[in-house]
Design a protein around this motif. Structure first.
Motif, PDB file in Angstrom:
ATOM      1  N   UNK A 111      60.178  26.839  41.179  1.00 21.32           N
ATOM      2  CA  UNK A 111      59.784  27.409  42.475  1.00 21.32           C
ATOM      3  C   UNK A 111      58.356  27.114  42.858  1.00 21.32           C
ATOM      4  N   UNK A 112      57.482  26.873  41.878  1.00 16.86           N
ATOM      5  CA  UNK A 112      56.070  26.582  42.208  1.00 16.86           C
ATOM      6  C   UNK A 112      55.505  25.662  41.134  1.00 16.86           C
ATOM      7  N   UNK A 113      55.245  24.405  41.526  1.00 13.01           N
ATOM      8  CA  UNK A 113      54.914  23.365  40.555  1.00 13.01           C
ATOM      9  C   UNK A 113      53.529  22.796  40.797  1.00 13.01           C
ATOM     10  N   UNK A 144      44.615  29.102  41.031  1.00 14.45           N
ATOM     11  CA  UNK A 144      44.903  30.500  40.704  1.00 14.45           C
ATOM     12  C   UNK A 144      45.862  31.143  41.704  1.00 14.45           C
ATOM     13  N   UNK A 145      46.040  30.570  42.924  1.00 11.76           N
ATOM     14  CA  UNK A 145      46.866  31.270  43.908  1.00 11.76           C
ATOM     15  C   UNK A 145      48.015  30.457  44.497  1.00 11.76           C
ATOM     16  N   UNK A 146      48.034  29.144  44.288  1.00  8.16           N
ATOM     17  CA  UNK A 146      49.125  28.345  44.869  1.00  8.16           C
ATOM     18  C   UNK A 146      50.476  28.803  44.337  1.00  8.16           C
ATOM     19  N   UNK A 147      50.520  29.184  43.070  1.00  9.41           N
ATOM     20  CA  UNK A 147      51.804  29.555  42.466  1.00  9.41           C
ATOM     21  C   UNK A 147      52.388  30.807  43.106  1.00  9.41           C
ATOM     22  N   UNK A 148      51.572  31.550  43.869  1.00 10.39           N
ATOM     23  CA  UNK A 148      52.083  32.721  44.582  1.00 10.39           C
ATOM     24  C   UNK A 148      52.365  32.405  46.051  1.00 10.39           C
ATOM     25  N   UNK A 149      52.061  31.175  46.481  1.00  9.40           N
ATOM     26  CA  UNK A 149      52.022  30.885  47.917  1.00  9.40           C
ATOM     27  C   UNK A 149      53.001  29.806  48.353  1.00  9.40           C
ATOM     28  N   UNK A 150      53.247  28.817  47.510  1.00 11.60           N
ATOM     29  CA  UNK A 150      54.072  27.699  47.949  1.00 11.60           C
ATOM     30  C   UNK A 150      54.784  27.034  46.796  1.00 11.60           C
TER      31      UNK A 150
END
Ligand code: GLA
Length: 632
Positions: free
Chosen positions: A303-305, A264-270
């Motif tokens: 950008x976020x995979x 739920x949060x990786x796509x906003x972080x890395x």
């Protein structure tokens, strides 16, 4: 219905916000801003080589450079394999006088720069001079995975307890500065063993070998995991990376194996985030990694995979005697828009394996600039059909036989969202053969075989795209999952514990997340008994961000999903354009016919789709944005 007066709308929303009573900003309030991560150099999935699957902690400079040289000499670098990543096993100690990390120069002789100092700058200079990029590995805790789990202790950090604390914990800014500003790395993979198992009664701590820390992660229990601390630690690394890479030339790889609800949060972080525990060179473990990412296309964007782990092609079930399995592994990773990180000693690679890594047609599917992770168009335990919309509007389609015996089937124009009464041209990406069909294409698959094609036909939706065809531009900024739950639909092979204990259990948070063409719980979409074969399924009390690339109109058939049963609370559907309300539905109840929602989005950059229930604080039931589409 179109409403023009933003002031009145804001007042209206304040009265219905389910989160109004809670502290902090309302996650359902439109922001007009795409919030998935776009910093770093990952507009396309990273490609390269990583030392771990090939060498474990037995890595040294000679082995790393040998594979790097093959990547250049065989033309794989020119095809996109650029990142040469050093995984666990490179460090000697942390120097307690100044906290600086010291490199194991016995294995990396070029790191000995004299005067008792060590630096990876000579190695990264060398890789850069070869036209390559350099990656390094660390852990978010004080200790790394191999320090805890290595069976032979090979190349593990030495010295006293403090000197062996080589991980990032309490040293994030110092270490990231050293690795990126001083040593010139371009990528870091940040593991999480150091915040997982170091309880006071663990063997590492009770033996005095390591200090207790947390644990903040319990891989078997989201309830016992301190998600906000884990998220904050990984956020601190992100900030340091941005600080030390003002040119944005970095890749941030999160490696916490699907734990801590990272979905739920990786796509906003890395830039990339591991969705599962480690892959192994067995068919079952490959399926496990595949499944951990396959139902998350809406959580991957340029950008976020999603990262289902490194390739194991070359070893075990994917070695040169198992080219069917090796091709399947490669094709499926390409369909998932996964990072393509080779995990094999390329100095030994026979031509047949190099041909797989080098298949330009399959690589192009992985690297397609639209960044749409494939959607499951047909899903069974035996056979799956993945469909991915490419930037030029064509489709890539892969059919995988998960079983150990032959199987036959067909895929239909409908499943590709192409017209069934027009010709569809297929190109087999392994053989280059061309086929043409109408309606249905029949196939036969050998055990473990995957066929992969590109398909060119007439789009079912002329002049637009269904949102479920373009997950790369749809971001579930708030997916309505208030209580993370483990995803049950992941294949469960035998893991570390062997056949001890009661077996493997679901372990990756994600159940109930937003889905293309199905409900959050994997059922068919339907509103008021009307079935939709295309749309976005999500829980109520959610907000989707949709990038609009020049389309004029948004339209959808909205309502409470039929799968919500009588437990459903009513909900209202809102469409915003760059933060302004454009359209809303009436309050929709379970069983009601779908409501046709439509909004003029000309000139709008970001469309936001919000669903609110009047009852604050409860997890919403499934709702459906049926046939949601952006139209010319
Ligand atoms: C963990 C990671 C692997 C690898 C090892 C190194 O298991 O998931 O990919 O980096 O640590 O110790």
């Amino acid at each position: 219905m179109s409403v023009r007066f933003a002031c009145c709308i804001a007042a209206l929303l304040a009265t219905v916000s389910p989160l109004a009573a809670q502290a902090g900003p309302d996650p359902l309030a439109p922001t007009g801003r795409w919030s998935a991560y776009t910093r770093g150099a990952a507009a396309r999935p990273p490609m390269g080589w990583n030392s771990w699957n090939a060498f474990g902690s037995g890595i040294d400079e000679r082995k790393l450079l040998a594979s790097a040289q093959v990547i250049v000499d065989t033309g794989l670098a020119a095809k996109g394999y650029r990142y040469i990543d050093l995984d666990d096993g490179w460090w000697l100690r942390r120097r307690t006088a100044d906290g600086r990390i010291v490199i194991r120069t016995a294995n990396f002789p070029s790191a000995d720069i004299g005067g008792g100092e060590t630096s990876f700058r000579p190695l990264t200079d060398r890789l850069h001079a070869m036209g390559l990029k350099a990656g390094i590995y660390s852990d978010i805790g004080r200790n790394s995975c191999a320090q805890m789990y290595s069976s032979d202790g090979l190349n593990q950090p030495e010295g006293n307890l403090a000197e062996r604390e080589v991980g990032l914990y309490d040293n994030i800014d110092r270490d990231i500065g050293l690795y990126f500003r001083d040593w010139g790395f371009d990528l870091i993979k940040v593991d999480a063993c150091g915040i997982r198992g170091l309880t006071p009664d663990s063997p590492w701590v009770s033996s005095g070998k390591m200090r207790a820390l947390g644990p903040f992660i319990d891989s078997e229990s989201l309830g016992r995991t301190d998600i906000s601390t884990v998220r904050s630690l990984y956020g601190q690394v992100r900030q340091a990376l941005e600080k030390y890479n003002p040119d944005n030339d970095f890749i941030y790889s999160l490696c916490l194996w699907g734990s801590a609800d990272v979905r739920s949060w990786a796509k906003d972080t890395g830039n990339i985030s591991r969705t599962s525990d480690d892959i192994a060179p067995t068919w079952g473990r490959m399926l496990h990694s595949l499944d951990s990412a396959a139902r998350r296309p809406l959580y991957a964007h340029p950008g976020s995979w999603n990262d289902p782990d490194m390739l194991y092609i070359g070893t075990g079930d994917f070695d040169a005697d198992h080219l069917t399995e090796a091709r399947a592994h490669f094709a499926l990773w390409a369909m998932l828009s996964a990072p393509l990180m080779i995990g094999y000693d390329l100095s030994k690679a026979p031509p047949a394996l190099l041909d797989i890594f080098g298949n330009s047609r399959v690589i192009a599917v992985d690297q397609d600039p639209a960044g749409n992770q494939a959607v499951l168009a047909f899903d069974t335990d035996d056979l799956q059909i993945f469909v991915k919309t490419l930037a030029n509007g064509d489709k890539a389609v892969a059919v995988v036989n998960r079983t150990g015996g032959p199987i036959s089937g067909g895929f239909t124009a409908d499943q590709l969202k192409l017209l069934k009464d027009a010709d569809i041209a297929l190109t087999d990406l392994w053989t280059g053969e061309q086929h043409s069909f109408r309606g249905e294409y029949k196939f036969k698959l050998a055990a473990h075989q995957t066929l992969i094609f590109t398909a060119h036909g007439t789009r079912r939706l002329a002049g637009g795209f269904y949102l479920s065809e373009t997950p790369g531009i749809v971001n579930p900024a708030a997916d309505g999952v208030l209580v993370p739950e483990e995803e049950p639909l992941v294949y469960r092979p035998i893991f570390w514990a062997g056949t001890h204990g009661s077996g493997e259990h679901p372990r990756y948070g994600g159940w109930g997340g937003a889905q293309p063409d199905q409900t959050p719980y994997g059922l068919n979409l339907g509103i008021g008994r009307q079935r939709f074969d295309t749309g976005i399924g999500i829980l109520a009390n959610s907000r989707l961000e949709v990038r609009n690339q020049g389309h004029a109109r948004f339209s959808a058939q909205v309502g409470i999903d039929d799968s919500a049963r009588m437990l459903s609370a009513p909900a209202t559907f809102y469409v915003y354009g760059d933060g302004k309300l454009l359209a809303r539905s009436p309050l929709m109840r379970f069983g009601q016919a779908p409501f046709a929602l439509s909004a003029d989005v000309r000139g709008v950059k970001l469309v936001e789709l919000v669903v609110r229930t009047p009852t604050p604080g409860i997890q919403g039931r499934p709702v459906t944005w049926g046939e949601a589409a952006l139209l010319d």
